[in-house]
Scaffold this motif. Structure first.
Motif, short mmCIF file in Angstrom:
data_model
loop_
_atom_site.label_atom_id
_atom_site.label_comp_id
_atom_site.label_asym_id
_atom_site.label_seq_id
_atom_site.Cartn_x
_atom_site.Cartn_y
_atom_site.Cartn_z
N ARG B 226 0.86 -1.17 0.00
CA ARG B 226 0.00 0.00 0.00
C ARG B 226 0.90 1.23 0.00
O ARG B 226 2.03 1.16 0.49
CB ARG B 226 -0.88 0.01 1.24
CG ARG B 226 -1.76 -1.24 1.37
CD ARG B 226 -2.60 -1.14 2.61
NE ARG B 226 -3.50 -2.28 2.73
CZ ARG B 226 -3.24 -3.38 3.42
NH1 ARG B 226 -2.07 -3.49 4.03
NH2 ARG B 226 -4.10 -4.37 3.51
N PRO B 227 0.48 2.38 -0.46
CA PRO B 227 -0.86 2.63 -1.03
C PRO B 227 -1.00 1.98 -2.40
O PRO B 227 -0.06 1.97 -3.18
CB PRO B 227 -0.92 4.15 -1.12
CG PRO B 227 0.50 4.60 -1.18
CD PRO B 227 1.28 3.60 -0.39
N ARG B 228 -2.20 1.47 -2.65
CA ARG B 228 -2.42 0.77 -3.91
C ARG B 228 -3.11 1.67 -4.92
O ARG B 228 -3.88 2.55 -4.54
CB ARG B 228 -3.29 -0.46 -3.65
CG ARG B 228 -2.58 -1.46 -2.77
CD ARG B 228 -3.48 -2.59 -2.35
NE ARG B 228 -2.75 -3.50 -1.48
CZ ARG B 228 -3.33 -4.39 -0.70
NH1 ARG B 228 -4.65 -4.50 -0.68
NH2 ARG B 228 -2.62 -5.18 0.08
N ASP B 229 -2.85 1.38 -6.13
CA ASP B 229 -3.51 2.12 -7.21
C ASP B 229 -4.75 1.33 -7.60
O ASP B 229 -4.64 0.22 -8.14
CB ASP B 229 -2.52 2.25 -8.38
CG ASP B 229 -3.16 2.94 -9.58
OD1 ASP B 229 -4.31 3.40 -9.43
OD2 ASP B 229 -2.49 2.99 -10.63
N ARG B 230 -5.92 1.92 -7.33
CA ARG B 230 -7.17 1.21 -7.56
C ARG B 230 -7.30 0.67 -8.98
O ARG B 230 -7.86 -0.38 -9.21
CB ARG B 230 -8.37 2.15 -7.41
CG ARG B 230 -8.66 2.58 -6.05
CD ARG B 230 -9.66 3.73 -6.10
NE ARG B 230 -9.57 4.44 -4.85
CZ ARG B 230 -10.12 4.00 -3.74
NH1 ARG B 230 -10.80 2.88 -3.74
NH2 ARG B 230 -9.97 4.66 -2.62
N THR B 231 -6.81 1.48 -9.93
CA THR B 231 -7.02 1.10 -11.32
C THR B 231 -5.74 0.57 -11.95
O THR B 231 -5.66 0.40 -13.16
CB THR B 231 -7.51 2.33 -12.12
OG1 THR B 231 -6.63 3.41 -11.84
CG2 THR B 231 -8.92 2.70 -11.73
N GLY B 232 -4.74 0.30 -11.08
CA GLY B 232 -3.47 -0.21 -11.59
C GLY B 232 -3.59 -1.65 -12.07
O GLY B 232 -4.61 -2.31 -11.86
N GLU B 233 -2.50 -2.12 -12.69
CA GLU B 233 -2.50 -3.44 -13.31
C GLU B 233 -2.78 -4.55 -12.29
O GLU B 233 -3.62 -5.42 -12.51
CB GLU B 233 -1.13 -3.66 -13.99
CG GLU B 233 -1.06 -4.87 -14.86
CD GLU B 233 -2.23 -4.95 -15.84
OE1 GLU B 233 -2.76 -6.07 -15.99
OE2 GLU B 233 -2.63 -3.91 -16.42
N VAL B 234 -2.09 -4.47 -11.13
CA VAL B 234 -2.21 -5.55 -10.15
C VAL B 234 -3.64 -5.63 -9.61
O VAL B 234 -4.23 -6.70 -9.51
CB VAL B 234 -1.24 -5.34 -8.98
CG1 VAL B 234 -1.07 -6.63 -8.21
CG2 VAL B 234 0.09 -4.80 -9.47
N CYS B 235 -4.19 -4.47 -9.25
CA CYS B 235 -5.55 -4.44 -8.73
C CYS B 235 -6.53 -5.04 -9.73
O CYS B 235 -7.37 -5.88 -9.38
CB CYS B 235 -5.98 -3.00 -8.42
SG CYS B 235 -5.58 -2.48 -6.75
N ASN B 236 -6.40 -4.60 -10.96
CA ASN B 236 -7.32 -5.08 -11.99
C ASN B 236 -7.21 -6.58 -12.20
O ASN B 236 -8.21 -7.27 -12.40
CB ASN B 236 -7.06 -4.36 -13.32
CG ASN B 236 -7.72 -2.99 -13.32
OD1 ASN B 236 -8.70 -2.80 -12.61
ND2 ASN B 236 -7.16 -2.08 -14.08
N HIS B 237 -5.99 -7.06 -12.11
CA HIS B 237 -5.76 -8.48 -12.29
C HIS B 237 -6.49 -9.30 -11.22
O HIS B 237 -7.23 -10.23 -11.52
CB HIS B 237 -4.25 -8.76 -12.24
CG HIS B 237 -3.90 -10.17 -12.53
ND1 HIS B 237 -3.91 -10.67 -13.82
CD2 HIS B 237 -3.56 -11.19 -11.70
CE1 HIS B 237 -3.59 -11.94 -13.77
NE2 HIS B 237 -3.38 -12.29 -12.51
N ILE B 238 -6.30 -8.90 -9.97
CA ILE B 238 -6.96 -9.61 -8.87
C ILE B 238 -8.47 -9.48 -8.99
O ILE B 238 -9.22 -10.44 -8.77
CB ILE B 238 -6.47 -9.07 -7.52
CG1 ILE B 238 -4.96 -9.23 -7.42
CG2 ILE B 238 -7.15 -9.79 -6.37
CD1 ILE B 238 -4.34 -8.58 -6.21
#
Ligand SMILES: Nc1ncnc2c1ncn2[C@@H]1O[C@H](COP(=O)(O)OP(=O)(O)O)[C@@H](O)[C@H]1O
Ligand SMILES: [Mg+2]
Lengths: 252, 267
Positions: B226-238
């Motif tokens: 964290r902090p995480r990017d809501r629309t980042g690659e990793v978030c989207n993947h999960i």
């Protein structure tokens, strides 16, 4: 106050006074507004019967109401909270209430006189009966209207049953308790005046005063007495409402 | 050490029509202390029921919940709960709501007031101490509700879709706020949500539940920092992974709850 809220009454009173002045309305049946005000003046300064002044009649009546109403509230609110809280207690007591409640308070007068004799206790008992049930039923309804999630929220804050009772059920049902208290005082006040018609020992009471005025044929004072009853009822209600809006600021 | 859910099943019996509802099916899970765990699953699957059992508001039919090896008792001070509908006491001001638990505990007025005032500050409620809940916005109400729970210092905080009724901007702000608070305090949080993005943004671990009766379908570690990017690659993947699991689950037995599905897909 808005114009229309006093315009119509004022107009009617003027017409009434006009018809009376023209002798179109017989004075011995319906005295004119001015005659009623003069009757009120006599009640204030001379009294009915002479010597028994209006303010003492009012004080005696208020005392009887205060006593009966006070006892009613003191018993009905805790009992209502209990009945709202526990379905079992509610099922136990409800049939009794549903049986007694439809009996008009005035129907209790004969037995009240047998029990208490003619006097303040009898009168207070009649008021008590008039005020008790509206307060009780509204208190029960108040508890039942509380969102159960609030009780659970208190539970997750580690409230014991007693704390839930005091800190959730009681404050949560106060709006409804107030409704019951207002209905209760209204019925109590109405009942009292009627109860006083059947006799008082102390020689004072607004209802008693009106009956005395009837006995000696003073319709002006009968109507003046009725006016006083109305005004006092109005003042009590207004007072309770003011108090209520202070206490219930949270409701907006 | 942590919270252990051992063979937990729940059947509600004898509703109005007398049929029984099987809600939880042998749930088995372990949550280490200090973790942020989200529960996600179809609506009506039993998430609220699970939280209520952990909170002691409901009894399990079978199984038990242990905290650090000891069975949790009803009314335990170790657990706190934040309800979906705020559940603030409408006759109490912000300050009085936050003080409620301390008051119940019997703490004296001066002390509980000063503690509550600290929470007012931390929770950005300055100026609203003496307002009643009806005068607060949704986000503020939820902050009061969270403060009211945290002021008791529970070791496990249960949150039932706490941000579900907030608009998306307020919701994002509340998520960041909650993370900030949690990172400072380190309580265990069990967070129920409908919103996959929210779960990914917040959690150390996401537990996906099946349709009713709820079983554990999947346990997903969200290990990235964290902090995480809501629309980042990793978030989207999960997110895609979880949505796929849920989609499969909804297809099962050919029953689809369209409405719920749409809600899952919208962020
Ligand atoms: N007290 C109860 N009695 C009977 N059924 C209940 C009760 N509480 C919840 N249920 C049922 O259990 C199921 C799961 O409810 P819930 O835990 O609220 O689901 P979720 O929070 O996942 O949407 C629902 O079908 C609901 O109708
Ligand atoms: Mg739920």
């Amino acid at each position: 106050m808005k114009k229309e809220s006093y315009l119509l009454p004022l107009l009617l009173i003027l017409i009434w006074q006009g018809l009376s002045s023209l002798y179109w309305i017989p004075d011995y049946k319906l005295p004119s507004p001015i005659a009623i005000l003069l009757g009120l003046k006599d009640l204030l300064w001379i009294g009915m019967p002479p010597g028994n002044l209006l303010h003492k009649h009012v004080l005696y009546s208020l005392y009887r109401v205060g006593l009966g109403y006070g006892v009613a509230a003191l018993l009905a609110i805790p009992l209502g909270l209990l009945m709202g809280w526990s379905p079992r207690i509610r099922r136990m007591i409800n049939p009794l209430i549903e049986l007694v409640r439809p009996i008009p308070p005035l129907a209790w007068i004969p037995i009240a006189i047998v029990w208490f004799g003619i006097g303040i206790q009898s009168a207070a008992f009649i008021i008590f009966l008039g005020a008790f049930f509206p307060i009780l039923l509204n208190t029960i309804a108040g508890v039942l209207s509380i969102n159960p999630i609030l009780v659970e929220a208190a539970r997750t804050l580690h409230a014991t049953e007693k704390k839930i009772f005091l800190k959730v059920l009681l404050p949560g049902s106060i709006p409804s308790i107030f409704v019951g208290m207002r209905i209760g005082i209204g019925i109590g006040w109405m009942t009292l005046v009627a109860a006083e018609f059947t006799g008082v020992k102390e020689g004072y009471g607004v209802g008693y005063m009106i009956m005395t005025a009837r006995d000696i044929q003073r319709p002006d004072q009968i109507l003046a007495g009725m006016l006083v009853i109305g005004l006092i009822g109005l003042l009590i209600n207004a007072g309770l409402r003011t108090f209520e809006s202070r206490v219930l600021r949270w409701r907006g | 050490m942590g919270l252990e859910i051992l063979g937990l099943s729940k059947t509600f019996s004898g509703g109005s029509r007398g049929e029984s509802v099987h809600v939880l099916d042998q749930l088995q899970h372990r949550i280490d202390n200090g973790r942020f765990v989200s529960l996600i699953g179809p609506s009506g699957c039993g998430k609220t029921t699970l939280l209520r059992i952990i909170a002691g508001l409901e009894k399990a039919s079978v199984g038990k919940v242990l905290l650090d090896g000891k069975e949790m008792v009803r009314g335990s001070e170790d657990v706190g709960m934040v309800f979906q509908e705020y559940a603030l006491f409408p006759w109490r001001t912000t300050l009085q709501n936050i003080e409620m638990g301390l008051e119940i505990r019997g703490m004296d007025k001066v002390r509980r007031r000063s503690i509550a005032m600290e929470y007012i500050k931390t929770f950005d409620l300055n100026g609203f101490e003496h307002r009643y809940p009806r005068e607060l916005s949704g986000g503020m109400k939820q902050r009061v509700a969270i403060a009211r729970t945290l002021v008791m210092n529970p070791r496990v905080v249960l949150m039932d879709e706490p941000f579900g009724s907030l608009d998306s901007q307020t919701r994002n702000a509340m998520q960041e706020f909650l993370l900030k608070i949690w990172l400072k305090r380190g309580d265990t949080i069990i967070f129920v949500t409908h919103n996959v993005e929210e779960a990914v943004f917040l959690s150390d671990e996401i537990v996906v539940l099946s349709r009713r009766p709820a079983r554990m379908l999947e346990r997903i570690e969200v290990a990235f920092p964290r902090p995480r990017d809501r629309t980042g690659e990793v978030c989207n993947h999960i997110r895609r992974d979880i949505l796929k699991i849920l989609e499969e689950e909804m297809k099962r037995e050919e029953v689809r709850d369209e409405d719920h599905w749409n809600r899952l897909q919208s962020p």
